[in-house]
Design a protein around this motif. Structure first.
Motif, PDB file in Angstrom:
ATOM      1  N   SER A   1       0.805  -1.501  -0.169  1.00 15.73           N
ATOM      2  CA  SER A   1       0.035  -0.101   0.160  1.00 15.73           C
ATOM      3  C   SER A   1       0.565   1.826   0.212  1.00 15.73           C
ATOM      4  N   ALA A   2       0.670   2.010  -0.301  1.00 19.44           N
ATOM      5  CA  ALA A   2       0.837   3.921  -0.159  1.00 19.44           C
ATOM      6  C   ALA A   2       1.623   4.002   1.599  1.00 19.44           C
ATOM      7  N   THR A   3       1.160   3.699   2.239  1.00 22.69           N
ATOM      8  CA  THR A   3       1.162   3.534   3.585  1.00 22.69           C
ATOM      9  C   THR A   3       2.892   2.515   3.541  1.00 22.69           C
ATOM     10  N   ASP A   4       3.080   1.017   3.220  1.00 17.23           N
ATOM     11  CA  ASP A   4       3.905   0.851   2.992  1.00 17.23           C
ATOM     12  C   ASP A   4       5.141   1.447   2.060  1.00 17.23           C
ATOM     13  N   LEU A   5       4.683   1.667   1.296  1.00 19.41           N
ATOM     14  CA  LEU A   5       5.510   2.497   0.295  1.00 19.41           C
ATOM     15  C   LEU A   5       6.445   3.647   1.464  1.00 19.41           C
ATOM     16  N   ALA A   6       5.683   4.341   2.231  1.00 17.57           N
ATOM     17  CA  ALA A   6       6.398   5.015   2.445  1.00 17.57           C
ATOM     18  C   ALA A   6       6.669   5.008   3.596  1.00 17.57           C
ATOM     19  N   LEU A   7       6.675   3.958   4.113  1.00 18.84           N
ATOM     20  CA  LEU A   7       8.090   2.531   5.403  1.00 18.84           C
ATOM     21  C   LEU A   7       8.962   2.813   4.907  1.00 18.84           C
ATOM     22  N   VAL A   8       8.688   1.979   3.368  1.00 18.20           N
ATOM     23  CA  VAL A   8      10.122   1.411   3.272  1.00 18.20           C
ATOM     24  C   VAL A   8      11.140   2.777   2.619  1.00 18.20           C
ATOM     25  N   GLU A   9      10.591   3.608   2.372  1.00 18.02           N
ATOM     26  CA  GLU A   9      11.172   5.443   2.303  1.00 18.02           C
ATOM     27  C   GLU A   9      12.158   5.811   3.401  1.00 18.02           C
ATOM     28  N   ASP A  10      11.227   5.620   4.735  1.00 20.35           N
ATOM     29  CA  ASP A  10      12.232   5.429   5.346  1.00 20.35           C
ATOM     30  C   ASP A  10      13.048   4.939   5.947  1.00 20.35           C
ATOM     31  N   ILE A  11      12.796   3.314   5.938  1.00 19.31           N
ATOM     32  CA  ILE A  11      14.340   2.744   5.677  1.00 19.31           C
ATOM     33  C   ILE A  11      15.350   3.003   5.027  1.00 19.31           C
ATOM     34  N   THR A  12      15.217   2.528   3.682  1.00 25.01           N
ATOM     35  CA  THR A  12      15.443   2.716   2.621  1.00 25.01           C
ATOM     36  C   THR A  12      16.955   4.366   3.017  1.00 25.01           C
ATOM     37  N   ARG A  13      16.105   5.493   3.335  1.00 25.08           N
ATOM     38  CA  ARG A  13      17.195   6.917   3.873  1.00 25.08           C
ATOM     39  C   ARG A  13      17.653   6.275   4.947  1.00 25.08           C
ATOM     40  N   ARG A  14      16.987   6.275   6.070  1.00 26.28           N
ATOM     41  CA  ARG A  14      18.303   5.382   6.610  1.00 26.28           C
ATOM     42  C   ARG A  14      19.690   4.570   6.330  1.00 26.28           C
ATOM     43  N   ALA A  15      19.345   3.678   5.848  1.00 25.84           N
ATOM     44  CA  ALA A  15      20.521   2.589   5.234  1.00 25.84           C
ATOM     45  C   ALA A  15      20.922   3.248   4.452  1.00 25.84           C
ATOM     46  N   GLY A  16      20.562   4.629   3.830  1.00 27.45           N
ATOM     47  CA  GLY A  16      21.620   5.441   2.647  1.00 27.45           C
ATOM     48  C   GLY A  16      22.839   5.636   3.836  1.00 27.45           C
ATOM     49  N   LEU A  17      22.270   6.192   5.020  1.00 22.21           N
ATOM     50  CA  LEU A  17      23.118   7.486   5.471  1.00 22.21           C
ATOM     51  C   LEU A  17      24.340   5.660   6.449  1.00 22.21           C
ATOM     52  N   ALA A  18      23.791   5.188   6.338  1.00 21.22           N
ATOM     53  CA  ALA A  18      24.736   3.967   7.336  1.00 21.22           C
ATOM     54  C   ALA A  18      25.758   3.588   6.411  1.00 21.22           C
ATOM     55  N   LEU A  19      24.564   3.097   4.835  1.00 18.87           N
ATOM     56  CA  LEU A  19      25.601   2.862   3.770  1.00 18.87           C
ATOM     57  C   LEU A  19      26.595   3.655   3.044  1.00 18.87           C
ATOM     58  N   ASP A  20      26.609   4.865   3.111  1.00 24.17           N
ATOM     59  CA  ASP A  20      27.441   6.072   3.100  1.00 24.17           C
ATOM     60  C   ASP A  20      28.696   6.401   4.087  1.00 24.17           C
ATOM     61  N   ASN A  21      28.280   5.969   5.467  1.00 15.96           N
ATOM     62  CA  ASN A  21      29.296   5.868   6.062  1.00 15.96           C
ATOM     63  C   ASN A  21      30.129   4.916   5.714  1.00 15.96           C
ATOM     64  N   ALA A  22      29.564   3.849   6.265  1.00 11.37           N
ATOM     65  CA  ALA A  22      30.349   2.349   5.446  1.00 11.37           C
ATOM     66  C   ALA A  22      31.195   2.541   4.466  1.00 11.37           C
ATOM     67  N   ARG A  23      30.779   2.528   3.422  1.00  7.50           N
ATOM     68  CA  ARG A  23      31.489   3.370   2.346  1.00  7.50           C
ATOM     69  C   ARG A  23      32.817   4.502   2.419  1.00  7.50           C
ATOM     70  N   LEU A  24      32.020   5.546   3.040  1.00 12.37           N
ATOM     71  CA  LEU A  24      33.479   6.182   3.491  1.00 12.37           C
ATOM     72  C   LEU A  24      34.558   6.010   4.673  1.00 12.37           C
ATOM     73  N   TYR A  25      33.562   4.654   5.423  1.00 11.65           N
ATOM     74  CA  TYR A  25      34.899   4.257   6.375  1.00 11.65           C
ATOM     75  C   TYR A  25      35.887   3.339   5.550  1.00 11.65           C
ATOM     76  N   GLN A  26      35.218   2.204   4.926  1.00 18.54           N
ATOM     77  CA  GLN A  26      36.289   1.859   3.757  1.00 18.54           C
ATOM     78  C   GLN A  26      36.908   2.209   2.663  1.00 18.54           C
ATOM     79  N   ARG A  27      36.667   3.427   1.787  1.00 19.93           N
ATOM     80  CA  ARG A  27      37.224   3.980   1.947  1.00 19.93           C
ATOM     81  C   ARG A  27      38.702   5.007   2.091  1.00 19.93           C
ATOM     82  N   GLN A  28      38.828   5.156   3.449  1.00 20.07           N
ATOM     83  CA  GLN A  28      39.190   5.644   3.827  1.00 20.07           C
ATOM     84  C   GLN A  28      40.110   5.117   4.812  1.00 20.07           C
ATOM     85  N   ARG A  29      39.993   3.682   4.873  1.00 19.53           N
ATOM     86  CA  ARG A  29      40.425   3.041   5.600  1.00 19.53           C
ATOM     87  C   ARG A  29      42.072   2.809   4.100  1.00 19.53           C
ATOM     88  N   LYS A  30      40.889   2.215   3.155  1.00 23.99           N
ATOM     89  CA  LYS A  30      42.528   1.619   2.517  1.00 23.99           C
ATOM     90  C   LYS A  30      43.055   3.426   1.900  1.00 23.99           C
TER      91      LYS A  30
END
Length: 570
Positions: A303-332
């Protein structure tokens, strides 16, 4: 904004939970507080303060049950009757309705609540989300209106996503945690497509929830074609960051405009998904990929409500993955810089030589451990092993300064090692940024009779280890003096020793022998025994096997190691 305790300890014995909890509570749209292992409140958000009618100062450090929990008559009740406590003690999520909290003015606040273990800090922090209820029966007992989760469950899921993803800097670990939270709670299938730094799309995860078990379908994973800037198909739009979409199999049954659409058609055929929600995973600057959640066994469509929840989840996932990628690049970058700063070993007739550098598994993954070997004008070979204090890029840069100063003095002055190190010690204070450092510096030369003689001095460093070809070991003591950088400029001495033919000389840094679980003496003994057992191996094999056997599992320091094997007189 969220308020948390940031002192190392106060009169109430509060432990600092770190900034992650404060950030996590700040993004939640409902009242929330976090408690430690004792059940005392360590953080609360602004909505929690408002709903409870209590400022953070009146909440932090207080036992949440004693301060807030009441029965329907407004009476305090024993902890043994608390419905939160069994789940709290077991470290598992739970929820309930028809509960009451006491507000700051003494009135009762009917609530529905959910608790979520956070796994932050010492791992014993628990998050409590609560929603004021006009009807004490509570929202948590109501069926969802247009999806699979009610409002409180959605908030709890978002809280879990935030805590689980922000507590790791590994991309793969973050993805695994995300999948375990979403399946089968929201969907039967989860697909993660990621865009790498070269703009290439890779279908990274295709996972199915089967009887509470997550099964990876490797045959559906792999590289994808580039994202088309013109395609209006749902996944292509998500990978461009244009829009989130609810879609179904028939969308991919017509004309397929890109290779990505072909793969989506295949995905729907294999998985039998009848409904899917697709949302972009955005970082701070770029689109990192897309998340597809699909339902095959779940009868409800998204439903539209489900999609809004998925968008909230991907926003949080995006920030976490961004931090992890940045950390791995700095480590490399840090590891690459460190390795380029370390030298190529010279070729010396009659002498085998090899070296290893292992970055620390934690911290900044780069430090001040180093080794060096270079020929001198008198046909001797200079050997050095050292450790500059610190575990960051400054330590690595300081290491390069000390190494270059040592090379210059050793090459230009035909002095014994102690005199060279005395000059280096003065230079450390005058012309480098190094606070303190340890060092073993020696010269190895072949005498007229063919024997190898080592002359060395030791500035506060662990002693070199000598292993004969028969497996007899001894640490090379002597020549000991203060470490570099103390400003005292103590007199330094030299020691020399004739090394047996065919023996192995090992110079190493303290990360190889130090551990919080045992003493340095225990570490030295472990190194000695393992080196004796391995000395019959070829030098490269000896070095690698020794590191795997001796390096402490809980080591948080980098390691440098220089190994030499002496030839026999002809």
């Amino acid at each position: 904004m969220a308020v948390d305790s940031t002192d190392s300890g106060d009169e109430q014995g509060l432990a600092a939970p770190g900034t992650v909890i404060g950030e996590m509570l700040g993004v939640l749209g409902t009242g929330a507080y976090a408690v430690d292992a004792r059940g005392c409140i360590v953080a609360v958000n602004a909505e929690g303060e408002r709903s409870l009618g209590r400022p953070a100062a009146d909440l932090l450090g207080q036992d949440a049950h004693d301060l807030l929990h009441r029965n329907a008559r407004g009476e305090a009740f024993p902890r043994a009757q608390c419905r939160m406590r069994p789940a709290f003690m077991a470290g598992r999520p739970a929820q309930a309705a028809a509960e009451w909290f006491e507000r700051g003015d003494g009135t009762l606040l009917p609530v529905s609540w959910t608790i979520v273990p956070c796994g932050i800090g010492d791992g014993d922090t628990t998050l409590v989300l609560f929603i004021p209820q006009d009807d004490p029966a509570g929202l948590a007992d109501q069926p969802p209106s247009d999806g699979t989760l009610n409002e409180l469950e959605r908030l709890a899921l978002l809280a879990e996503v935030t805590t689980q993803l922000t507590s790791t800097l590994s991309v793969d670990e973050a993805l695994q945690r995300l999948l375990s939270l979403l399946l089968p709670r929201l969907a039967d299938w989860a697909v993660i497509d990621l865009i790498n730094e070269h703009g290439e799309v890779w279908r990274t995860k295709v996972v199915h929830a089967e009887n509470e078990t997550l099964t990876h379908h490797r045959g559906l994973e792999g590289p994808m074609t580039p994202v088309s800037p013109a395609s209006q198909m749902p996944l292509s739009r998500a990978l461009r960051g244009v829009a989130s979409t609810i879609t179904e199999a028939r969308v991919y049954e017509g004309a397929l405009d890109t290779g990505i659409a072909v793969e989506q058609h295949r995905l729907f055929e294999v998985t039998n998904m009848h409904s899917a929600a697709i949302a972009p995973i955005r970082g701070l600057r770029d689109v990192l990929g897309a998340l597809t959640l699909g339902r095959s066994e779940h009868p409800e469509k998204f439903s539209a409500t489900d999609l809004a929840l998925v968008e909230d989840i991907t926003r949080r996932a995006g920030l976490a993955l961004d931090n992890a990628r940045l950390y791995q690049r700095q480590r490399k970058v840090a590891e690459t810089m460190q390795r380029y700063l370390l030298p190529q070993l010279p070729r010396v007739p009659g002498l085998e030589m090899t070296a290893r550098y292992l970055p620390a598994p934690d911290a900044s993954h780069v430090g001040g451990d180093w080794y060096d070997a270079f020929p001198l004008t008198d046909h001797a070979t200079a050997l050095a092993i050292g450790d500059v204090s610190g575990h960051d890029l400054e330590a690595a840069a300081g290491m390069a300064q000390v190494r270059n100063v040592l090379r210059a003095y050793a090459w230009s002055q035909k002095d014994p090692p102690s005199r060279v190190v005395e000059r280096v010690d003065r230079a450390v204070l005058s012309i480098t940024d190094v606070p303190m450092a340890t060092l073993v510096f020696g010269t190895l030369a072949r005498r007229d009779d063919g024997a190898w003689e080592l002359e060395w001095t030791n500035a506060g460093h662990p002693p070199p280890l000598l292993i004969t070809r028969e497996g007899v070991t001894r640490y090379l003591a002597g020549g000991n003096s203060m470490l570099l950088g103390t400003g005292t400029h103590p007199p330094r001495s030299d020691t020399s020793d004739v090394l047996p033919p065919g023996s192995t000389l090992l110079l190493y840094t303290d990360g190889l022998i130090e551990s919080p679980r045992h003493s340095i003496d225990d570490g030295l003994e472990r190194l000695r025994r393992q080196a004796a057992a391995l000395v019959h191996r070829p030098l490269e094999v000896f070095t690698d096997e020794l590191l795997s056997r001796v390096r402490p599992a809980e080591n948080d320091d980098d390691i440098a190691l220089l190994a030499l094997r002496l030839g026999t007189p002809s």
